[in-house]
Design a protein around this motif. Structure first.
Motif, PDB file in Angstrom:
ATOM      1  N   ASP A   1       1.125  -1.238   0.428  1.00 40.41           N
ATOM      2  CA  ASP A   1       0.517   0.519  -0.206  1.00 40.41           C
ATOM      3  C   ASP A   1       0.976   0.926   0.417  1.00 40.41           C
ATOM      4  O   ASP A   1       0.449   2.419  -0.889  1.00 40.41           O
ATOM      5  N   THR A   2       2.195   1.480   0.642  1.00 39.85           N
ATOM      6  CA  THR A   2       2.727   1.942   0.700  1.00 39.85           C
ATOM      7  C   THR A   2       3.320   3.215  -0.635  1.00 39.85           C
ATOM      8  O   THR A   2       3.971   3.567  -0.278  1.00 39.85           O
ATOM      9  N   GLN A   3       3.617   2.251  -0.971  1.00 41.19           N
ATOM     10  CA  GLN A   3       4.814   1.970  -2.414  1.00 41.19           C
ATOM     11  C   GLN A   3       3.632   2.848  -2.958  1.00 41.19           C
ATOM     12  O   GLN A   3       4.158   4.132  -3.758  1.00 41.19           O
ATOM     13  N   PHE A   4       2.346   2.346  -3.793  1.00 37.39           N
ATOM     14  CA  PHE A   4       1.592   3.571  -4.123  1.00 37.39           C
ATOM     15  C   PHE A   4       1.223   4.958  -3.972  1.00 37.39           C
ATOM     16  O   PHE A   4       1.412   5.771  -4.517  1.00 37.39           O
ATOM     17  N   GLU A   5       1.036   5.133  -2.359  1.00 32.89           N
ATOM     18  CA  GLU A   5       1.091   6.043  -1.773  1.00 32.89           C
ATOM     19  C   GLU A   5       2.263   7.297  -2.251  1.00 32.89           C
ATOM     20  O   GLU A   5       2.004   8.024  -2.414  1.00 32.89           O
ATOM     21  N   LEU A   6       3.295   6.620  -1.758  1.00 34.11           N
ATOM     22  CA  LEU A   6       5.075   6.365  -2.053  1.00 34.11           C
ATOM     23  C   LEU A   6       4.966   7.619  -3.839  1.00 34.11           C
ATOM     24  O   LEU A   6       5.623   9.251  -3.588  1.00 34.11           O
ATOM     25  N   VAL A   7       4.390   6.781  -4.642  1.00 34.55           N
ATOM     26  CA  VAL A   7       4.866   7.504  -5.621  1.00 34.55           C
ATOM     27  C   VAL A   7       3.429   8.722  -6.167  1.00 34.55           C
ATOM     28  O   VAL A   7       4.010   9.313  -6.643  1.00 34.55           O
ATOM     29  N   ASP A   8       2.703   8.738  -5.049  1.00 31.49           N
ATOM     30  CA  ASP A   8       1.532   9.557  -5.239  1.00 31.49           C
ATOM     31  C   ASP A   8       2.040  10.546  -4.935  1.00 31.49           C
ATOM     32  O   ASP A   8       2.086  11.302  -5.456  1.00 31.49           O
ATOM     33  N   ILE A   9       2.562  10.197  -4.118  1.00 32.05           N
ATOM     34  CA  ILE A   9       2.821  12.098  -3.463  1.00 32.05           C
ATOM     35  C   ILE A   9       4.166  12.580  -3.655  1.00 32.05           C
ATOM     36  O   ILE A   9       4.351  13.382  -4.342  1.00 32.05           O
ATOM     37  N   GLN A  10       5.058  11.668  -4.281  1.00 36.32           N
ATOM     38  CA  GLN A  10       5.706  12.199  -5.310  1.00 36.32           C
ATOM     39  C   GLN A  10       5.439  12.921  -6.689  1.00 36.32           C
ATOM     40  O   GLN A  10       5.538  14.040  -6.977  1.00 36.32           O
ATOM     41  N   GLU A  11       4.407  11.989  -7.138  1.00 34.75           N
ATOM     42  CA  GLU A  11       4.082  13.026  -8.995  1.00 34.75           C
ATOM     43  C   GLU A  11       3.200  13.941  -8.357  1.00 34.75           C
ATOM     44  O   GLU A  11       3.636  15.097  -9.028  1.00 34.75           O
ATOM     45  N   ARG A  12       2.816  14.507  -6.568  1.00 33.14           N
ATOM     46  CA  ARG A  12       1.438  15.157  -7.121  1.00 33.14           C
ATOM     47  C   ARG A  12       2.544  16.736  -6.387  1.00 33.14           C
ATOM     48  O   ARG A  12       2.290  17.905  -6.522  1.00 33.14           O
ATOM     49  N   LEU A  13       3.604  16.271  -5.953  1.00 30.02           N
ATOM     50  CA  LEU A  13       4.661  17.535  -5.480  1.00 30.02           C
ATOM     51  C   LEU A  13       5.974  17.826  -6.258  1.00 30.02           C
ATOM     52  O   LEU A  13       6.607  18.726  -6.780  1.00 30.02           O
ATOM     53  N   GLU A  14       6.063  16.203  -7.161  1.00 32.05           N
ATOM     54  CA  GLU A  14       7.197  16.697  -7.992  1.00 32.05           C
ATOM     55  C   GLU A  14       8.967  16.920  -7.479  1.00 32.05           C
ATOM     56  O   GLU A  14       9.010  17.595  -8.382  1.00 32.05           O
TER      57      GLU A  14
END
Lengths: 359, 281
Positions: free
Chosen positions: A174-187
């Protein structure tokens, strides 16, 4: 700025006594990338990360971040933050104070600090937990506090040292996807260090595989998996069967290879008749059936071992000359019962799926 | 035997604790004796405590002892923390083993030797530098600091050794620099050990008779010195009362110190147990 990469690591070497931890390594990383440094423990990936953060000095070579040479910049003033493997939360401070620590050092006004802390807690889905101490949190929550704290100063580059290693398997996914999501949002540019190849594949847009202080191959996860440069990479990322042989002829973009199992392979270029070659084939690219299909690259085999994992069955089969092939059959065929121990059948693979290794 | 009570072990325990605490208990009981004769019980009374409170010499000595102990403990703790930091942080420097043996030598040095050597030092310094002018409270504080800091260093070192260095790096990464990192991160985390070290140094100083007798001067008698000189004239119930109060003081600080150390290590264990990611090493 145009043309020059966001992070430029040029010919960096770092020795600890007789051990060369990082050996003449060069690497460019673009802005906004989620880059993964993958390697077994002791390959130098953490040393490289610590050099980027400024905790290790560089013996020779240089590191540039956003066009600025970092050799004389201390950790406190680098536009870089790091999330430690054990999270390194301040145990005597609340979650709020942990996150606010770097903001206070930056001298932000109190109101701004408060609003940023609230915003970060929302980002990592820990709203309302700000008053807790680290020992009152679960492992997953601590990981998210560490992430929020590392992001608080809005670094240009975030370094993550084995960010998910301390979490159990389910939570990790679960955390993997969350991390990718945060990275994409913050750029923000992320560099993740991990020894877990599956984690690297899921997270990264590009992976650099390290071994003995050197980068062996830098590519997208798919290229690394489908077109590994050498047998180290092929073996390190997933399972493969290795075949040895000698090129008999190369014509029409196809190679005919002699060996215990004769193979027809798509020529990636650069091979000539008489060359010794090593080939790798992924287990899911080999099919197994009772009846001969009569195509190319078909070989009669006997099932030596079989393991049912739910989604698929993993086989180990022996071909002519005792060559062992590892293969995976998806668990979806109805009607025809799967092959069992000691049965003979036919294994076949496509010429395009044969990877020719250069090592 | 069915409930797992091992009678021999129980008896050994009773005998052991008896040897430790029966004398103290007897003394405490006799401090409430209304008779002036130490060995004859004549009924319960707190009059010796009352008399003690009117004895100016004793009260003055108590005040001096507390002043000496507070100062010596504070200095010991500061130096002890510095010694501990040096040994834990500097890694494997040359002569490390020799230095760490030297640093803990005062722990095993006979007090008579420590006292005598300090006395000789103070006399020599007075001759050469004119300071300290005579011996008094200051010299006792210095003397107590010299051995107190070794104990403090040992206590703090054990905590610093399993201190997670990456939290200091995290602070540096978040823009902090020394000495801010030390005061905002390191010191609060090792605070329980520092407090325990202070209490230990306090107790050692408060208890000390031998070294203090060497380096004290006229008019600077600490409580143990006063007690000892009184006992030479015969044990009175007043002394029993005084000793009881000292036991209380010392016991209180030892209990507080152990409680802090215990709570801290229990907290760390609990943190390590939840989630499996609280390992601090």
């Amino acid at each position: 700025m145009t043309g020059s990469p966001f992070i430029r690591i040029s010919n960096v070497t770092r020795r600890f006594g007789d051990v060369v931890a990082v050996d003449d390594l060069s690497l460019d990383i673009d802005k906004g990338e989620l880059f993964c440094l993958l390697g077994a423990s002791g390959c130098g990936k953490t040393t490289l990360l610590r050099m980027l953060a400024g905790f290790e000095s560089v013996d020779s070579g240089s590191i540039e971040i956003d066009g600025i040479d970092m050799s004389r910049v201390p950790p406190a003033t680098r536009p870089v933050n790091i999330m430690f493997q054990n999270y390194a939360l301040f145990p005597h401070m609340t979650v709020d104070s942990n996150i606010a620590y770097g903001l206070k050092r930056a001298g932000l006004p109190r109101a701004e600090i408060e609003s940023r802390v609230t915003e970060l807690l929302r980002l990592v889905r820990l709203s309302g937990m700000g008053g807790r101490k680290p020992h009152q949190l679960s492992g997953g929550q601590r990981q998210r506090v560490a992430l929020a704290r590392a992001l608080a100063r809005r670094p240009k580059l975030l370094l993550l040292d084995e960010p998910l290693a301390a979490l159990d398997k389910k939570l990790r996914e679960d955390t993997q996807f969350e991390l990718v999501d945060i990275q994409e949002r913050l750029e923000t540019t992320f560099i993740v260090v991990t020894h877990d190849q599956e984690e690297a594949m899921t997270l990264a847009s590009r992976i650099g595989v390290m071994d003995a202080g050197k980068l062996v191959q830098v590519d997208s996860p798919r290229t690394l998996y489908d077109r590994p440069k050498n047998s180290f990479i092929a073996d390190f990322l997933g399972t493969v069967s290795f075949l040895e042989g000698k090129v008999k002829s190369a014509k029409g973009g196809m190679l005919q290879i002699d060996g215990p199992i004769p193979v027809t392979a798509v020529d990636p270029g650069g091979f000539a008749a008489g060359d010794d070659v090593r080939m790798a084939i992924r287990p899911e690219k080999i099919s197994l059936s009772r009846e001969s299909g009569g195509g190319v690259n078909e070989v009669k085999v006997m099932v030596e071992d079989m393991a049912f994992t739910g989604v698929a069955s993993n086989y180990r089969v022996a071909g002519p000359g005792g060559v062992l092939l590892k293969l995976t059959q998806p668990n979806m065929r109805r009607g025809e019962p799967a092959l069992e121990w000691e049965e003979t059948g036919y294994a076949a693979f496509d010429p395009a799926d044969v990877v020719l290794l250069r090592d | 035997m069915t409930r797992g009570i091992s009678w021999p072990a129980l008896w050994l325990g009773i005998i052991g604790f008896g040897i430790l605490y029966v004398p103290v208990t007897v003394m405490v009981i006799y401090s409430f004796n209304s008779s002036r004769l130490v060995s004859v019980w004549a009924g319960f009374s707190t009059k010796w405590y009352g008399e003690l409170l009117e004895n100016d010499a004793v009260l003055e000595a108590l005040g001096k002892s507390l002043w000496v102990a507070v100062n010596a403990a504070t200095l010991s703790t500061v130096f002890g923390v510095l010694i501990a930091l040096a040994f834990v942080r500097l890694g494997n420097f040359r002569f490390r083993l020799l230095l760490s043996a030297l640093a803990s030598m005062p722990l095993v040095m006979p007090e008579v030797v420590t006292g005598l050597s300090l006395l000789l030092l103070f006399i020599a310094m007075e001759g050469l530098l004119g300071w300290p002018a005579g011996r008094g409270i200051d010299t006792i504080i210095i003397a107590h600091t010299t051995f107190g800091m070794c104990f403090a260093a040992v206590v703090v070192q054990s905590r610093l050794r399993d201190f997670d260095m990456s939290i200091e790096e995290a602070a540096a990464d978040l823009g902090a620099r020394q000495p801010y990192i030390f005061f905002s991160i390191t010191l609060p985390v090792i605070a329980p050990a520092v407090i325990a070290a202070w209490l230990l140094a306090f107790t050692l100083s408060f208890d000390d008779l031998v070294i203090a007798s060497f380096v004290s001067g006229p008019g600077s008698s600490t409580l143990p010195i006063v007690v000892f000189s009184k006992v030479r004239l015969g044990v009175t119930p007043e002394i029993n009362a005084l000793a009881t109060i000292m036991i209380l003081l010392v016991a209180a600080s030892v209990v507080i110190a152990s409680a802090i150390i215990y709570r801290n290590s229990a907290g760390r264990k609990a943190a390590a147990a939840t989630g499996g990611s609280g390992h601090e090493s």
